[in-house]
Design an enzyme around this catalytic site. Structure first.
Site, PDB file in Angstrom:
ATOM      1  N   SER A  19      67.842  18.018  15.629  1.00 50.25           N
ATOM      2  CA  SER A  19      66.406  18.218  15.382  1.00 50.25           C
ATOM      3  C   SER A  19      65.544  17.058  15.880  1.00 50.25           C
ATOM      4  CB  SER A  19      66.151  18.476  13.891  1.00 50.25           C
ATOM      5  OG  SER A  19      66.691  19.719  13.537  1.00 50.25           O
ATOM      6  N   LYS A  68      68.668  23.947   1.474  1.00 52.99           N
ATOM      7  CA  LYS A  68      67.586  24.919   1.705  1.00 52.99           C
ATOM      8  C   LYS A  68      67.153  25.646   0.425  1.00 52.99           C
ATOM      9  CE  LYS A  68      68.735  25.786   6.548  1.00 52.99           C
ATOM     10  NZ  LYS A  68      68.989  26.801   7.566  1.00 52.99           N
ATOM     11  N   ASN A  89      63.410  26.099   5.124  1.00 52.81           N
ATOM     12  CA  ASN A  89      63.878  25.077   6.077  1.00 52.81           C
ATOM     13  C   ASN A  89      62.730  24.207   6.576  1.00 52.81           C
ATOM     14  OD1 ASN A  89      62.550  26.680   7.938  1.00 52.81           O
ATOM     15  ND2 ASN A  89      64.171  26.522   9.477  1.00 52.81           N
ATOM     16  N   ASP A 105      63.986  30.229  10.383  1.00 52.14           N
ATOM     17  CA  ASP A 105      65.266  30.614  10.997  1.00 52.14           C
ATOM     18  C   ASP A 105      65.217  32.034  11.562  1.00 52.14           C
ATOM     19  OD1 ASP A 105      66.589  28.223  10.502  1.00 52.14           O
ATOM     20  OD2 ASP A 105      67.220  28.853   8.500  1.00 52.14           O
ATOM     21  N   GLY A 132      76.444  35.340   4.153  1.00 53.84           N
ATOM     22  CA  GLY A 132      76.107  34.077   3.489  1.00 53.84           C
ATOM     23  C   GLY A 132      74.631  33.745   3.681  1.00 53.84           C
ATOM     24  N   ALA A 134      73.169  31.979   5.894  1.00 54.30           N
ATOM     25  CA  ALA A 134      72.666  32.060   7.270  1.00 54.30           C
ATOM     26  C   ALA A 134      72.162  33.472   7.570  1.00 54.30           C
ATOM     27  CB  ALA A 134      73.770  31.663   8.248  1.00 54.30           C
ATOM     28  N   THR A 156      84.183  39.519   2.432  1.00 59.59           N
ATOM     29  CA  THR A 156      84.041  39.940   1.029  1.00 59.59           C
ATOM     30  C   THR A 156      82.987  41.046   1.002  1.00 59.59           C
ATOM     31  OG1 THR A 156      84.427  37.624   0.459  1.00 59.59           O
ATOM     32  CG2 THR A 156      83.658  39.076  -1.325  1.00 59.59           C
ATOM     33  N   SER A 158      81.714  43.049  -1.187  1.00 62.09           N
ATOM     34  CA  SER A 158      80.695  43.128  -2.246  1.00 62.09           C
ATOM     35  C   SER A 158      79.475  42.263  -1.903  1.00 62.09           C
ATOM     36  CB  SER A 158      81.291  42.691  -3.583  1.00 62.09           C
ATOM     37  OG  SER A 158      81.775  41.366  -3.476  1.00 62.09           O
ATOM     38  N   MET A 218      75.328  33.076  16.055  1.00 60.65           N
ATOM     39  CA  MET A 218      74.366  32.121  15.499  1.00 60.65           C
ATOM     40  C   MET A 218      74.890  30.688  15.607  1.00 60.65           C
ATOM     41  SD  MET A 218      73.013  34.478  12.335  1.00 60.65           S
ATOM     42  CE  MET A 218      72.109  33.209  11.486  1.00 60.65           C
TER      43      MET A 218
HETATM   44  P1  ATR Z   1      76.282  30.037   5.490  1.00 57.63           P
HETATM   45  O1  ATR Z   1      75.291  29.524   4.494  1.00 57.63           O
HETATM   46  O2  ATR Z   1      76.383  29.227   6.748  1.00 57.63           O
HETATM   47  O3  ATR Z   1      76.108  31.476   5.766  1.00 57.63           O
HETATM   48  P2  ATR Z   1      78.411  30.625   3.693  1.00 57.63           P
HETATM   49  O4  ATR Z   1      77.433  31.060   2.659  1.00 57.63           O
HETATM   50  O5  ATR Z   1      79.577  29.785   3.283  1.00 57.63           O
HETATM   51  O6  ATR Z   1      77.707  29.802   4.830  1.00 57.63           O
HETATM   52  O7  ATR Z   1      78.917  31.935   4.457  1.00 57.63           O
HETATM   53  C1  ATR Z   1      79.909  31.898   5.424  1.00 57.63           C
HETATM   54  C2  ATR Z   1      80.125  33.320   5.924  1.00 57.63           C
HETATM   55  O8  ATR Z   1      81.213  33.320   6.873  1.00 57.63           O
HETATM   56  C3  ATR Z   1      80.513  34.293   4.846  1.00 57.63           C
HETATM   57  O9  ATR Z   1      79.997  35.552   5.173  1.00 57.63           O
HETATM   58  C4  ATR Z   1      82.042  34.266   4.912  1.00 57.63           C
HETATM   59  O10 ATR Z   1      82.674  35.409   4.375  1.00 57.63           O
HETATM   60  P3  ATR Z   1      82.975  35.510   2.781  1.00 57.63           P
HETATM   61  O11 ATR Z   1      81.671  35.857   2.148  1.00 57.63           O
HETATM   62  O12 ATR Z   1      83.986  36.570   2.662  1.00 57.63           O
HETATM   63  O13 ATR Z   1      83.482  34.145   2.385  1.00 57.63           O
HETATM   64  C5  ATR Z   1      82.239  34.207   6.415  1.00 57.63           C
HETATM   65  N1  ATR Z   1      83.552  33.673   6.815  1.00 57.63           N
HETATM   66  C6  ATR Z   1      83.930  32.398   6.789  1.00 57.63           C
HETATM   67  N2  ATR Z   1      85.177  32.266   7.286  1.00 57.63           N
HETATM   68  C7  ATR Z   1      85.596  33.522   7.650  1.00 57.63           C
HETATM   69  C8  ATR Z   1      86.786  34.046   8.235  1.00 57.63           C
HETATM   70  N3  ATR Z   1      87.814  33.273   8.559  1.00 57.63           N
HETATM   71  N4  ATR Z   1      86.843  35.374   8.457  1.00 57.63           N
HETATM   72  C9  ATR Z   1      85.796  36.171   8.154  1.00 57.63           C
HETATM   73  N5  ATR Z   1      84.654  35.729   7.602  1.00 57.63           N
HETATM   74  C10 ATR Z   1      84.540  34.415   7.351  1.00 57.63           C
END
Ligand code: ATR
Length: 279
Positions: A19, A68, A89, A105, A132, A134, A156, A158, A218
């Site tokens: 930045s 954030k 941000n 973002d 997540g 992002a 995941t 859900s 991203m």
């Molecule tokens: P951010 O704030 O950067 O989004 P985060 O909240 O930790 O970080 O989210 C990371 C994302 O990458 C999540 O969607 C995570 O999936 P889960 O919700 O199931 O944890 C995904 N992710 C990370 N490693 C992964 C992997 N090896 N395979 C598939 N998804 C992955």
């Protein structure tokens, strides 16, 4: 206050933040008298450090991981796009001393996709991988582009379903697991997982894309990310990483602070060349 106006980015870790380089380039280009620094700030130190920054005359801050959500709570007022993201941000001190929170973002990725890459989002079938912070951060502005539909697929399931629900009033958006993506071909696939950072590619069915499908990661690195390498191996030709998003979100913050819109293309090019030299 006399002298250059003060700005900074706070986060942890902050050492690799680009930045300062980006905002200094914008300031040179648009002849703004400003200083921009980076500072390591932990969640525990956040409130006091931000209080001090603004008390000492600071004009605006960028806030990055993992702060954030704290910035969202800190701001006196937040924009609609920050409210949807539940994250801020960019903090802006207005002329009355109030601190406004915004999130650039989402507009950053939308501008990179639609203006720099010249891809379409309107009426397109969009697949977003990850659920997540992002992804939450960019969903509102992407939905504003009126895609035909958005499927959010996450390891995941859900989390994807819950995230989709919180945006359901804004368009056709649904959530599912990575292994239960509804059939059909996607026009744009956006990777918002941290998988690329681990060097892994998603287990997507090649039947759900064509050579015209656009792939956006991203994340970015000095070379193509694992996701983009995988997309290329499937025959996709429209590929982009998140370096442009980084510069575009910064440009929007810069505009909020200075009411001047810098040119982003030369700055994206400068960063790209710098990263090539680092290899
Ligand atoms: P951010 O704030 O950067 O989004 P985060 O909240 O930790 O970080 O989210 C990371 C994302 O990458 C999540 O969607 C995570 O999936 P889960 O919700 O199931 O944890 C995904 N992710 C990370 N490693 C992964 C992997 N090896 N395979 C598939 N998804 C992955």
């Amino acid at each position: 206050m006399f002298g250059p106006h003060l700005y900074a980015v706070f986060g942890s870790p902050i050492v690799h933040s680009k930045s300062p380089e980006v905002h200094r380039a914008f300031a040179r280009q648009t002849e703004q008298d400003m200083m921009y620094t980076k500072q390591e700030v932990t969640p525990e130190e956040f409130k006091e450090t931000v209080d001090d920054f603004f008390e000492l005359g600071g004009m605006g801050l960028n806030i990055t991981l993992p702060l954030k959500e704290l910035a969202y709570q800190y701001a006196d007022k937040v924009s609609l796009r920050a409210k949807l993201a539940k994250a801020v941000n960019t903090l802006i001190r207005d002329k009355n001393g109030s601190i406004l929170g915004d999130n650039t973002d989402g507009i950053g990725i939308v501008r990179d996709i639609t203006i720099n890459q010249r891809w379409h989002l309107k009426s397109q079938r969009v697949l977003i991988l990850g659920a997540g912070g992002a992804v939450r951060g960019v969903l509102g502005p992407i939905l504003d582009e009126e895609p035909k539909s958005i499927v959010i697929a996450n390891r995941t399931a859900s989390k994807a379903v819950d995230l989709a629900k919180s945006f359901e009033g804004m368009g056709d958006v649904s959530g599912c697991g990575l292994n239960s993506i509804p059939p059909g071909v996607f026009d744009v696939i956006i990777n918002g997982t941290s998988m690329s950072l681990q060097g892994a590619a998603p287990p997507l069915n090649p039947a759900q894309m064509t050579a015209q499908t656009c792939a956006y990661d991203m994340a970015y690195g000095s070379g193509p990310t694992a996701f983009l390498q995988w997309a290329e191996s499937q025959g996709l030709v429209a590929l982009a990483d998140g370096l442009g998003m980084l510069v575009e979100q910064a440009a929007e913050s810069f505009y909020l602070w200075r009411r001047v819109r810098p040119k982003t293309a030369p700055v994206i090019q400068m960063l790209r060349e710098g990263m090539r030299r680092e290899i």
